[in-house]
Structures are given as structure tokens and as C-alpha cells.
Design an enzyme around this catalytic site. Structure first.
Site, short mmCIF file in Angstrom:
data_model
loop_
_atom_site.label_atom_id
_atom_site.label_comp_id
_atom_site.label_asym_id
_atom_site.label_seq_id
_atom_site.Cartn_x
_atom_site.Cartn_y
_atom_site.Cartn_z
N ILE A 77 0.89 -1.15 0.23
CA ILE A 77 0.34 0.05 0.58
C ILE A 77 1.01 1.39 -0.05
CG2 ILE A 77 -0.36 0.11 2.60
CD1 ILE A 77 -3.26 0.63 2.07
N LYS A 78 1.74 1.03 0.31
CA LYS A 78 2.92 2.03 0.55
C LYS A 78 3.46 2.72 -0.24
CE LYS A 78 6.85 3.17 3.33
NZ LYS A 78 8.37 2.44 3.28
N GLY A 79 3.32 2.21 -1.93
CA GLY A 79 3.50 2.25 -3.07
C GLY A 79 5.26 3.11 -3.01
#
Ligand code: B12
Ligand code: B12
Ligand SMILES: Cc1ncc(COP(=O)(O)O)c(C=O)c1O
Ligand SMILES: Cc1ncc(COP(=O)(O)O)c(C=O)c1O
Lengths: 518, 250, 518, 250
Positions: free
Chosen positions: B125-127
């Protein structure tokens, strides 16, 4: 940032000695004039352009005047006398006539002389007014676009030899972060006794300094300043045989800084010492008026002399440059005194020695925007090593609060800088300033440690050398190879034939104006 | 103009910098050998600006000079992005609208490679580079198997998860490790699946070039600096938008 | 070099907390054994070699023993019982028989057990004696050839994958100035549950750690030491599933340093935490005995977590590594605690932050030879920029008195190092140490300035984190992703199947010997 | 073995590093263009490991990879030192013995070039790399004209001094300045002198290669890192030892 505990008495003594050493030179300069000083007056009065062979009209006119009446009276009297006599409607036509031999000059006397003086003064004043206008324009633009956010200002060189390649490279450099662009001159220009004309594309390892090139580049950088919201400065060289004229053109075209050293031409171009000192005083008066920052050339000594052994000669030269500059009317903020990171990197503690020298300069000239010059002499074809050295050079710059940082190029030993060299070099500067720019806060050399002792030693040696110079005379010191190991006797060197001792009738409206307004 | 040359200092000067080591002691002959190599590479004159002996058997060179090759930019082969860049919202919408189920993506660092930062940058999710990773997409089911996953294990998990797409990462490239591992992976999937049911195979890593897809046997390759949005957009295009008509008619 | 004014109470508190956090793990490790610990005993007793498929005899033997009697009693009793029962004349034959299924093992009892213990102890003692001999040999060679002149020691990596390419590269590196050579391991070796055999040429991005490779490289570096008049150290990795065996081989082949971190395998190889802690305690006991310096792996955290945000996790890990190391018998001089220059170079003041972290480590562990690791994560394909960053990394190393400097490579983001990369990198180190190595003398951060504050902040955060860990338990903290952002639950991970809780009959002569001699 | 390849990490891997700028904006096509250039130079695969836009019109690249060229060291052309290296003593002795007068050497940095450090390193007594310069040789008369000497002036001084050898230095190489100036010099001397009375012409500077003597019209070229002893030895050989028999028979 007072980190070295220098003895104020010694510092004062050094300055006093520099004044003593410099004063006889100033007197000498006042007693003489040169062809280029006189041509500069014609340029101030608006004479420009060149004949079909590219010889500037100022030279054509000057040569004839000199042939007819000599150099010692200055050119203003004979030239404006001729105009008043109706030989031509303006300077341009007069020059053409002079070139074709259809006019003869004389030294006017009495009322004629008085009228010539008045007319000449008016013409020169117009030029000075234009310079004043340029200065105000700069101040306006700086107000509008702003000065660089950080110190030191980032100084980059372009040197393609072709003004039309220089321009995009300069703009690219500005975009990448350069605050100052210097256009290096073609080899050989300094020995030309005229200033080339027009836009030029054929320099060797640099681009000719011409009025048109100045104009084109300044316009391009004005564009960049607008684009970047930061006033980008332009630098060139007021040196060589035409130093006074180039200084004048710089004032007229709003250049912002000029390389102008009191001894560079003598030492590194073998230009006659007297010629140099006369030319230099005039050009500094112009720079003072134009609000131009000068850059002195102490870095050059360390390319021929050893940077440790000769460290004190740099300090001595800085003190002399300061004295000559102030005498010519320049203010502290205009003194980009030079020094350089040129100690052999293989020498143990070389970095700390560099720090000591840089701190000494910083503390001796607290109000001057010192110009810190990168390693050149010990750069090699190993571009990786070179990139590293430049990083440590940048670090010294950041740690010692230098005013102007001439950005070093990893290809220093190989080619004049490529576009990518500049880009990489700026990235280097940005890293060092960003990551370690505040390191000076954490850095305080031991009061009696290695760095402080070294600084004191250099200052001590400087005082000793200045004492010798005061005793022997600066001209003799130069003749003996004191600076950069170059021996330059006062009665030799290029351009001596263009020097004359002023006569009783000598008149120069520009000097008069420049000196009376102070 | 489609014909260009390298640019050092002036247009057309062709200037290039290079450095290399030759396995010979440093002497005149070695410098000549360096020039010979540079000449063969099309650099003439070749200026050996630095030569340093490295022990008795090797010499390191830095060489500058103009190369005589012309670059024809019209002949450059690039894998053009043949899908639209979607925002997470648009991607989710497209999946919801056309597929009506979540899309399952299984990722892994295969072979003995343990560099997960790259694939995590895409999947977590952090990307990466300010873009959220695939886990952020509501309509994607993301299964990240982590590091050093053996190919058979990956196939097994792909089947178990009914994967629509497989993302593998390869960072170690010494002795072509990345190529060998990725080929092994694609072969295994082709063997384990009928071609029309095979999940989309995607390989990524800093030393891959997009042109390598064919050689590697995968559907798409992503290189240095890839962002999650590009990967999501590609997946949506490959599995949803483009396949849509095919599936409908099937 | 006490430059940070750290509160001694806080420092003491941090150590106490580390002990509290570590003690339960030590107890856990004491209660368990692993296949690799048991195989290490067989290696100590002299069992070597592999079958025709390359599976080492220790594995063959161990697998059969385990199948017959389980792991929980250790392998010493069943193995020496079988020898005493006359199943084979020595371990080698026994292993062959075991592999062919022609021998069955049992857990001896009473007198049989006592005799097996005595025999096993004697066999293991022979191995330990060889290790002791190697240690004395090292001490002799250091006396003869001398230690490096400077600190930090220069640590270089070779990683061709082929021991016969590694050797000339290592010798070249030593000649150019490396004090320590590390032979990087092939990817994947850490997950092998056996130690490959023989000289190997087919590693990926590293060379297999084998006893023969150890021997070949140590012999080559002994040659270099003689040539250079300076003892060149050799490093490898005691990590992965075979950590205890590799540690043993390192002791037997006189390696000088070993990478050995208490959590690396857990976090970066997903090896089961309990397996890791058991293996690690045994390997450290061996290292302690062998006089090997361990290198811990805190640098790794900063490749996945942010070097500023996670700075305190490095400190916490250092404190834990210190506790575990001392508990296992290592002395201060053997603690090459790791830390790294991994802050994003674009972050303002990044260099000063690095300085703060490095000084903190230096001051917390004044007697340990800290290992300072170069930038890796923020290295890019821009090799020029990389070379510069490595220079500033070297500068921090020099300014903060690090013990071991792992030399950064400009090609970090591109390839495993080329021969020229190492050469250039060493040149970089030499320049920085030579030119600025003494800069620490001039460097004194303000007592309450940026650097001191940052160091105090990191120490404060470390204490807080340690308090949490003491409350939650270290295994839970690891499970929660405290270190390197990796979440590793205690009941998962590779190698768990190779762990057993010791039975009441458990006997391990090596541990007995290693613990009683302290 | 005379066939070698560049050495990165293992024998025969052929690895080379290069960097260059292309005058095009940075995008995929530009990266492809960089690969195309590298391929044309014989590097395959070419790994673009760094690409940086420099403003809107230029992109800088760093490329790594193996080149497929072989270097044949037996085919390397080197100008072998075809004269013995003499100590100052030996050189003086040879001159005294065979020539029975001092040998006159006139040096200058010609054209607009003002870099005298190099020629001073050869001529001044101080010397270079621990060797004394030509002024130290008792049997040499050394006239160093310094910087920025025009060719006609050099010819004039050569005649006046009855020069046996002319040493010119050229450091600035932009736009082939060094080549142009040296050719102008050699042409002028050939014009001003009958061939058998012409002084020996020697050119030196960091970017010259020894092979260039023919092209430049000089008798010998010295490059980067030359030491005074080499130059003195050459001069003695060319003007004394080798010419000796010729002069005698003439
Ligand atoms: C971090 C790191 C590590 C960490 C890894 C931690 C982890 N959990 O991942 C640790 C410390 C554990 C490590 C260990 C080793 N490493 Co390492 N490591 C690096 C390092 C410094 C950075 C890599 C990185 O994280 N990059 C950042 C990410 C975001 O970039 P990226 O991987 O390129 O990913 C991007 C794209 O490529 C793409 N992408 C990547 N994968 C995928 C997959 C898909 C599907 C898609 C769509 C896109 C995509 O998208 C990402 C975002 O843009 C590099 C050097 C460097 N500066 O590059 C060396 C490097 C990769 N390591 C290397 C080596 C050799 C090792 C070891 C093998 C050394 C050894 N023998 O012990 C070990 C063992 C590891 C193993 N078994 O694989 C070498 C590889 C050399 C080569 N070319 O073959 C490098 C280049 C260093 C060097 N020069 O020696 N390493
Ligand atoms: C010192 C220096 C200067 C000094 C020169 C002082 C002096 N009195 O010589 C100063 C500061 C005055 C200067 C000025 C300029 N310089 Co300058 N300078 C250098 C520098 C830093 C070092 C050169 C040097 O002294 N090398 C040391 C000597 C010992 O080495 P060498 O010259 O190679 O000589 C050896 C051999 O080549 C050989 N050799 C040389 N000559 C001869 C002759 C004979 C007969 C023989 C046998 C052997 C021989 O023997 C020597 C000993 O081994 C170089 C950069 C660098 N690091 O190389 C730039 C450099 C040479 N300069 C350069 C330039 C462009 C200039 C300027 C033109 C810039 C400008 N436009 O203002 C000016 C003007 C000079 C001019 N008109 O020529 C460029 C040239 C670029 C190019 N390749 O064309 C360089 C490479 C810097 C750069 N990258 O831009 N410079
Ligand atoms: C002070 C000074 N003036 C002038 C120059 C340029 O030389 P020239 O006047 O020959 O163009 C330099 C070169 O760096 C310099 O430092
Ligand atoms: C502490 C530690 N152990 C081991 C390794 C090597 O990894 P592996 O055990 O997978 O070979 C490293 C890598 O740098 C490390 O830092």
C-alpha cells in the site's frame, strides 16, 4: 564567523604594509596613460563598430591621433578639437576620415583646448550616464527577480568558443542552478590590442569578448532570470591589453562581475607591469561606477607555484588587490578576492591546510564576497577522482562561508567543460551545500591546533613578504618572481609601447568624472 | 531531425567518455591497446586521458573522444505504452464494471533473489514515488509471497489463488540470474496452464528492458523506476479492457 | 574522543533494558538445539567431505541419527555410542554406513551414555584444540606481519562467484590497501541446510562458503600478508541455516571476522526466530573461542526502513547484539557492531545527521571496533554521484573514529564490484583519510547544537523502544515489524523443523567445553 | 596471449562503462537512442543505468555492458623508444665527444597558447618528476622563449640562435588548436630551411600521441607525463649519435 584567533595588530600591520607597497604604484599609474585607456574614452563617448577588416574604429582613430600628436596628452583634446573644428559631424565619421588619412590632428591650446575639454567631458559624461543607467537597471532587476537564496553563489563557466553555442549552454546551466555565468575568452584575446567586433563563433577554448557578445549573453540571461525568478549574473574578463575598453563595454552592457586582477596580465600574459597598473586603475574606476564586482586572480599563482609554499603570496596579493581596488573607488562588497583549492591532494592533511587558508582569507576580508576556486592543477584524467576532489573543494567553500564558488569540473585536465560536466558539477555542489552546508556550526578548530597555527603562520609570512616588498618596491618584487614564480621586469613585456607618461596638457574627461563624483 | 550524435560541447561533436580495465600490465603497449579498443568502438581520435596500473596484471583507462556513429532516433525501438494510464479510481471502476469480480495478483521475488524492496514498492500500500501500491486498489486482491520463492511454489500458489496475473521481481543479475529465473518461471506457467487460461505474466527489475518480454516468455516487462500506477493500468488493460470483448464472445 | 555530552544514566538504562530484553531469548536458546548446532559438533570432531551428490557426510549422518532417535537429545550421544559399539572405526565410515542404511542409532543410557559422553567430549575437544591452534597462529602472524597502520581498517568485498577469480582480485585489493577481504556468498546459500563442499566456481553474485574455499582464500591472503608485511584479514558470513557449522569451519580455517547478526537471518532471510537465536548463540561461542571478530548487520535495516525514522532501531539492535555477544563470551574488541550511511542524500543536513548517528554509536560502544557501512540504498546508476557520496561516507568514518570501514563502490546500484571499482574506491578512501583523517581534532559539535540534539533524540527513542520490547518480549517485537519493517512471527519462517527443545538427556560436548573454559 | 578483452569482474567479460549526452529530451525514445548508440559501439546488451534530463533539450546517460570487440595486443601500434635512455652525464659526454660544441635547443609555447608549465617542466633546471630539466645539461644551450610565441618569431629566433632543435608545446586542444599550430610551425621551418639543415622539430603536450609525428610534420612527439631525460636522450640520439656517421661522410 570568527573562528581563528588572529592577532588584530598583525592584521592591521599587514594592511598598512599593503598600502605602503601599493601607493608608489598608484602614483605611477596616475602619472601615465595608455592607448587602451584613451580608447576607452572614445568608447564611452559612443564610438563603436569596425572597418571592413574588423579593426575597430576606436583603434583607427586612436592610431591616427597618436601618430599626429602622440599619446602623452590623451586623445580627448585632439579628437574633440577636430570635431569642434568641423572635421566631421561625429566620432564615427571622424574615425573613417582618420583611417583614410583625410584628417590631421593637433593639440589644441588656450580657448580651443578649453572648448575641446568641455565637449569631450560632455561626451564622456553621456557614456557614464549610460553606465549609471545600467547599474540602476541591475538593481531593479535584482529587486524584481531576487538574489540567489544561498551563499556561496554558484559560478559556472561556458567556453565553447561560439556565442551561439554558449547561450543555450549558459541558459541550461542557469536552469540547473548557476547564479553566475562566466564566458571564458578565446586564447590570445588578451594579447590583441583591439577589442573584436560583433557576434563571434570562432574562439579557441573560449569566446571572444565583444560588445555584441556581451549584449547577446546578457539578454539571454535576462530571459533566464525571468524564467527562474532569480537574477542570473554575467561575468567576463577585464584583462589583457584592452582591459580599460572591455571594462567600459562591460559597464555599458550590464555585465555584473569582471575578472580583474592587479597582476594577472603581468605574470601570466607577460604584459608590461606599468601598462597593466595604469589600465587596471582605470578599469577599476569604471567597475566601481558600474557596480560591478571584480574577481581577482590569486588562484592562478598556485598553478605555477606550490600552494603550500606560496600560500602567503596569495594573502599578500589579496591585500594588494584590496588596496588598489579601494583606491580606485570599489567598495568591500565589490571585492571578489580570489583563492583556490590547489594543494597537492596527496599531501597529508591537505584538506585541513585548505581549510586553514580559506578561513584566513575569510577572516581577513570579512565583508568581501571571496571567490573560491576549484582544484585545477592536480586534476588528472581520472575523472572520478576529480569529481571527489571537487566535492571536498565544495565542502571547504561551505565550511568557510565563501561568497562565490567557482564550480570545479571533473574534466578539468581533459577538455573545456562539456554540458554534462556542468550538470554533474552542479549536482555535486548541491549535495555538499545541502548535506553539509551548515557543518561550519559544528566546526571550531582548536585555538592552538593545526589549523589555527597554519593560518597564523601564513599571515606571519605575508607580513614578512610585505615588509620586503615595501623595502624593494613592488615592481622589483614582481621582477624577482615573487608571485607565481614568474619573473617580469618593469621595462619588458607586451604593450609597453602603448604607455606614455602624461604631459602637462594631458586631459581625460572620463577619469576626471570618475574621480570627482566620489 | 532524426539523426543525432552525442553532444559534448558543440552540436555534432560526437563526444563520449568511457572507462574500462584491460588485463595487461601498464606500459605503452597497453595504452595502445586501449586506443585500439576505443577505435574499434568507433571513437577516433581516442584520447587516453588516464591510465593507472592496478597491480602487475591490470590497467585501468579513462578515454575521451568523438564517436563516428550516428544515432537514428526514428529507428529506436521502444515498447510504447499501449494502454491508458488510469488513476486508482478509474482502474477500480473498470474492473468493477467489466469484470464484476476482484482481480487477483500474485507477486514474488523468485529464485534465490531476496530483494523485495522493488516488488514491495509496486505491491504494498505504501507504494513508490508518491503513488500508492496495488494493495491500495480496492478491486485488486494482492498476494505478495515475498522473497526467494521457488518457481514450483509460485505455480502452486497461483493455482490456489486463481491468479489473474503473476508479478515476479528479479534484481540480482550476475551471470544472467534474472534471465534464467524468469525463463524458468514462464516455462513453468506455460506448462501448468493452457495458454488461454494462463495468468498474465509480468516481470520487473532494474536491469530488465521492456524489449526483453519475448525472450523471457512473459507478457510484459517493467524496468528501473516503474510506478505502481503503470503496473495497475497495464493489468487493467490486459485483463479487463482489452480481453473484455474476447471473453464476451467466448 | 568524547564529543557528545550523553547522559550516563540514560546510557546505563539503555544497557540494562537491552539485558532485560535479551535474557529471555538466551534462556530460550539454552533450552533448544538445532540440526546445525549438532552437525557443528560432528564437524568439530573432524567429520568432513561429501557423498557423490555433494551432500556432506555430516548431513547424511545427522539425518539418519535424527530419523532414528530424534534431535532433542543432541547427536553426540547416539553417534559416539555407535562408534563405541563398533559400528564403524571412525566418523567418516559411520556416516557412509548411515547413508547406506546399514547402521541404526540409539540413545545410550547409564554407563553407555557416560562412555559416549566421554568419547564425544574428547573428539570435540580435538576440534576446539585445532581452533585454539588457529587462533595462536593468527596471533603469531599478526606479530610477524603487523596490523594495519591506520584506523579504520579498510574492508573490501569480492564477489565474482568463482573462488579462482576471487583470489587474484582479493590479492590485488590487498595490494592496493585492503586490510580485510570479505568474500560475499552466493545468493541462496543461506537457505541451504547444508554447507557445500570443495572449491566452487558457480556462485550467483557471490561465492559459496565452503571449507575448501575458506582454506584457499586464507592461504592466498597469507601469501599477501607476507608480501605486504601486514596481516590481511579474511571475512565470511556466519549466517543462514548453517550458521553454527560455518562458524566452526571459520574457526578451523582461521578466518578472522564473520558477519554474524542476532536478527539478520530472521528479518532478511525469513529464517525462524528461534532457530536463529539458538544457532547464533552457538556460533558466537565458537567465534569467542576462535578470536574472531563478529560484524553485526544493522546496516541492513536501513535498506528497507528509513535511516532517519529508524535510526533508533539501529541503536537498539546494537545494544541487543552487544548483550547477546557478551553473553556468548565475546569481548569488546570482537564486537564489530554495524551501522550505515543510508540517509537520503537529498535530505537537508543529511551529512550532519549521519555524523550525529555515527558519533552516537562511537560513544555508546567506545571499546568496540564499529563497522561503518557505505551508502547502498540511495546509490544510483550515476556513478559520479556515487563516488562523491562514498567520499562523504569515508569522511564521516574518519571524523568519528570508526574501527572498520566497508569501502563503498560507485557501481553499487549496477553490478557486483569490478576490479576497477575497488581500485577507485580505495583511492577515494586514501584521499579522505590522508587529507582529512585528522579533521576530528577540529570538530566539536556545539553542546546543544544540531548534532548533539539529534544524538540525544535517537538515544531517547532507543530507550523508549527498549522499554516497549521489555514489556512485549523481543520475539513479539520482531513479529510486529520493529526492525527493518519486516514482520517475522516466532512460529513461522524457514528452518523451524530443524529446532528441538532439549530433552533431559541432551548432551553437547562442544557447548560444554566452550562454556566451562570461560 | 595477444587477444584480450576488457575485464570487469571475470576474465573475458568485456565490460565497459561509458557516459555521454544526447541532444534530445529525456523519454523512452531517448533511452532507446542511448542503447542504439551503445550497440553501434559494440556493446550488447547495453544497460542504461542512469539517464538524467539536463533541461528540456539534453539527456545525460551512464551505460554499462560488455563490448564484443577483441583487442589484439600484437597489432597495437606503439612508437618504440628507438634510442637509449642516457643520464645527464652520459648525454653531456656524447655531445662533447661527437659534436665538440654545445647543442642549442630553442623552446616555445606557440600560437596563442600560454601554458608554459609543461615545457618549463622539460626545459627549466627544476625539471619534472624528480629529473632535472634540459638547462641542467652542461652541453645544452637552452633558450626558452616562453608563452604565446608567434611562428615567424620562433623561426627568426631559431636562425639567430643557430638552433639544433626546436621544442614546441601545445596544451590547448579545443578545435584542434594544437594540431593547426604545430603544422603551421613545421611548415614554416621546412620553408625557411633546406631539409638537411633544418633543426630537429619536437612537439609536446598532454593530448598529443606519439603516432602523430608524421601528420604534424615534426620529427618526434612527446605526450602526457614526458620526463626531461627522455627528451635529452632523444635529442642526443637524433642530433649526435645517429647523425654522426652521416655528417662525417658529408
Ligand atoms: C536493498 C538491497 C539489499 C537488501 C535487500 C532488502 C530487501 N528486503 O529487499 C539486502 C541488504 C538484504 C541485500 C542483500 C544482498 N544484495 Co542487495 N542490494 C540492495 C540495494 C542497495 C537496493 C535495492 C533496492 O531496494 N532498490 C530500490 C527498489 C525500489 O528498486 P528496484 O528493485 O529497482 O525496483 C524498482 C523497479 O526495478 C521495478 N521493479 C522491481 N521489481 C519489480 C517487479 C515487478 C513485477 C514490477 C512490475 C516492477 C518491478 O519497480 C521498482 C520501483 O520502481 C542494491 C543496490 C542499489 N542501490 O540498487 C543492492 C544489490 C541489488 N544487491 C546486490 C547483491 C549482490 C546482494 C547480495 C546477493 C550480496 C550477497 N552475496 O550477500 C545480498 C543477498 C540478497 C539475495 N539473496 O538476493 C547487488 C546485485 C548485483 C547484480 N546486479 O547482480 C546490488 C546491485 C548491489 C551490488 N552492486 O552489489 N541487498
Ligand atoms: C596551469 C593551467 C593554466 C595556467 C597556465 C600557467 C602557465 N604559465 O602555464 C593559467 C591559469 C594561466 C591557465 C590559463 C588558461 N587555461 Co589552462 N590550465 C592549466 C592546468 C590546470 C594545468 C596545466 C599544467 O600546468 N599541467 C602540468 C604540466 C607539467 O603538464 P603538461 O602541460 O601536460 O606537460 C607535460 C607533457 O604534456 C609534456 N609536454 C608538454 N609540453 C611539451 C613540450 C615538449 C617539447 C615536450 C618534449 C614535452 C611537453 O611534458 C610535460 C611534463 O610531463 C590545465 C588543467 C589540467 N589539470 O591539466 C588547464 C587547461 C590546460 N587550461 C585550459 C584553458 C582552456 C585555459 C584558458 C585558455 C582558459 C581561458 N579561456 O581563459 C586560459 C588561457 C591560457 C592560454 N591563453 O593558453 C584547458 C585546455 C582545454 C583544451 N584541452 O583545449 C585546460 C585543460 C583546462 C580545462 N579543462 O578547461 N591555465
Ligand atoms: C584574473 C584573470 N584575468 C584574466 C584571465 C583570463 O585570461 P585572458 O585574459 O588571457 O583571457 C584569468 C584566467 O583565469 C584570470 O584569472
Ligand atoms: C549480518 C549479515 N549476515 C549475512 C549477510 C549475507 O547474506 P546471506 O546470509 O544471505 O549470504 C549479510 C549481508 O550483508 C549481513 O549483513
Amino acid at each position: 564567523m570568527k573562528k581563528l584567533d588572529l592577532d588584530p595588530v598583525t592584521v592591521r600591520k599587514a594592511r598598512t604594509l599593503a598600502r605602503k607597497a601599493g601607493r608608489p604604484i598608484v602614483n605611477l599609474a596616475r602619472r601615465h596613460t595608455t592607448v587602451s585607456v584613451e580608447r576607452a574614452v572614445l568608447r564611452l563617448a559612443g564610438l563603436a563598430g569596425a572597418d571592413s577588416e574588423g579593426i575597430p574604429w576606436v583603434n583607427r582613430l586612436a592610431d591616427t591621433v597618436r601618430a599626429d600628436v602622440g599619446l602623452e596628452h590623451g586623445f580627448a583634446l585632439p579628437v574633440w578639437d577636430a570635431l569642434l573644428r568641423g572635421e566631421a559631424e561625429d566620432l564615427g565619421v571622424l574615425a573613417q576620415k582618420a583611417a583614410s588619412g583625410s584628417v590631421t590632428f593637433r593639440l589644441p591650446e588656450g580657448r580651443d583646448a578649453q572648448r575641446a575639454r568641455t565637449a569631450a567631458r560632455k561626451a564622456a559624461a553621456a557614456g557614464i550616464k549610460r553606465i549609471d543607467g545600467r547599474r540602476r537597471e541591475r538593481e531593479r532587476l535584482i529587486k524584481r527577480h531576487g538574489d540567489p537564496e544561498q551563499r556561496p553563489w554558484i559560478y559556472l563557466i561556458v567556453a565553447t568558443g561560439d556565442i551561439y553555442e554558449d547561450i543555450p549552454q549558459a541558459q541550461a546551466a542557469a536552469r540547473e542552478g548557476a547564479d553566475i555565468i562566466a564566458v571564458i575568452r578565446s586564447t590570445g584575446q588578451s594579447l590583441l590590442d583591439y577589442v573584436p567586433e560583433g557576434a563571434t563563433r570562432e574562439g579557441f577554448a573560449g569566446t571572444y569578448a565583444t560588445q555584441e557578445n556581451f549584449r547577446l549573453m546578457r539578454a539571454a540571461l535576462d530571459e533566464s532570470s525571468r524564467e527562474l525568478g532569480r537574477y542570473v549574473r554575467l561575468t567576463n574578463y577585464a584583462s589583457g591589453l584592452c582591459m580599460p575598453e572591455i571594462a567600459t563595454l562591460a559597464g555599458l552592457e550590464r555585465l555584473d562581475m569582471m575578472l580583474n586582477d592587479s597582476m594577472y596580465g603581468i605574470l601570466f600574459r607577460d604584459i608590461n607591469p606599468i601598462r597593466t597598473f595604469v589600465d587596471q586603475r582605470f578599469s577599476r574606476q569604471i567597475h566601481a561606477r558600474a557596480g560591478i564586482i571584480i574577481n581577482t586572480g590569486e588562484d592562478n599563482y598556485l598553478t605555477t607555484a606550490d600552494a603550500v609554499e606560496a600560500a602567503h603570496t596569495v594573502t599578500v596579493s589579496q591585500l594588494l588587490n584590496e588596496y588598489f581596488a579601494k583606491e580606485a573607488g570599489l567598495e568591500d562588497w565589490q571585492l571578489g578576492l580570489g583563492h583556490a583549492f590547489e594543494i597537492n591532494p596527496d599531501l597529508p592533511d591537505s584538506f585541513r591546510l585548505e581549510l586553514a587558508h580559506a578561513m584566513l582569507a575569510r577572516q581577513l576580508f570579512p565583508e568581501a564576497p571571496l571567490k573560491w576556486m576549484p582544484p585545477t592543477r592536480h586534476m588528472t584524467g581520472d575523472v572520478f577522482r576529480g569529481y571527489l576532489l571537487d566535492g571536498f573543494f565544495n565542502l571547504v567553500g561551505a565550511m568557510t562561508g565563501q561568497g562565490i564558488l567557482l564550480v570545479g569540473m571533473m574534466t578539468e585536465a581533459v577538455v573545456t567543460p562539456w554540458i554534462s560536466d556542468r550538470d554533474l558539477a552542479l549536482q555535486n555542489v548541491r549535495y555538499v551545500l545541502g548535506a553539509a552546508g551548515n557543518l561550519h556550526e559544528d566546526f571550531r578548530p582548536e585555538p592552538n591546533g593545526f589549523i589555527a597555527q597554519r593560518a597564523r603562520q601564513v599571515l606571519g609570512e605575508s607580513v614578512e613578504l610585505l615588509e620586503q616588498i615595501v623595502d624593494d618596491g613592488l615592481l622589483n618584487a614582481i621582477g624577482d618572481g615573487t608571485f607565481g614564480l614568474m619573473k617580469r621586469p618593469q621595462d619588458a613585456g607586451r604593450g609597453l609601447e602603448g604607455v606614455a607618461r602624461k604631459s602637462g596638457e594631458y586631459y581625460n574627461p572620463a577619469i576626471e568624472l570618475l574621480e570627482e563624483d566620489r | 531531425m532524426s539523426i543525432i550524435r552525442p553532444y559534448g560541447d558543440t552540436t555534432g561533436d560526437g563526444m563520449v567518455q568511457m572507462s574500462f580495465t584491460l588485463p595487461i600490465p601498464h606500459d605503452k603497449r597497453a595504452e595502445g591497446a586501449a586506443v585500439q579498443l576505443a577505435n574499434k568502438m568507433g571513437m577516433d581520435p581516442a584520447l587516453v586521458v588516464h591510465a593507472k596500473p592496478m597491480g602487475p596484471d591490470f590497467t585501468f583507462f579513462v578515454v575521451y573522444g568523438p564517436v563516428n556513429h550516428l544515432v537514428d532516433t526514428s529507428k529506436v525501438e521502444v515498447v510504447e505504452r499501449d494502454y491508458p494510464l488510469l488513476s486508482p479510481k478509474e482502474a477500480n471502476l473498470a474492473i468493477r464494471k467489466h469484470l464484476r469480480r476482484r482481480l487477483t495478483v500474485v507477486g514474488a521475488c523468485i529464485g534465490t533473489d531476496a530483494h523485495t524492496v522493488g516488488i514491495d514498492a509496486i505491491m504494498n500500500i505504501k507504494g513508490f514515488a508518491g503513488e500508492k501500491g496495488l494493495e491500495y486498489y480496492r478491486e485488486l486482491k494482492v498476494v505478495n509471497l515475498g522473497a526467494q520463492v521457488a518457481v514450483p511454489e509460485l505455480v502452486r500458489r497461483a493455482k490456489a489463488e486463481k491468479a489473474d496475473a503473476i508479478l515476479v521481481s528479479q534484481v540480482v543479475t550476475q551471470r544472467e540470474a534474472h534471465v534464467l529465473n524468469t525463463k524458468e518461471m514462464s516455462a513453468a506457467f506455460r506448462e501448468a496452464y493452457a495458454e488461454d487460461h494462463r495468468p498474465v505474466l509480468v516481470a520487473g527489475g532494474p536491469r530488465f528492458t521492456e524489449q526483453m518480454a519475448g525472450e523471457l516468455g512473459v507478457d510484459r516487462v517493467f524496468g528501473r523506476g516503474t510506478t505502481p500506477g503503470e503496473v495497475a493500468s497495464y493489468l487493467v488493460n490486459a485483463l479487463v479492457t482489452r480481453r473484455q470483448p474476447v471473453r464476451r464472445s467466448a
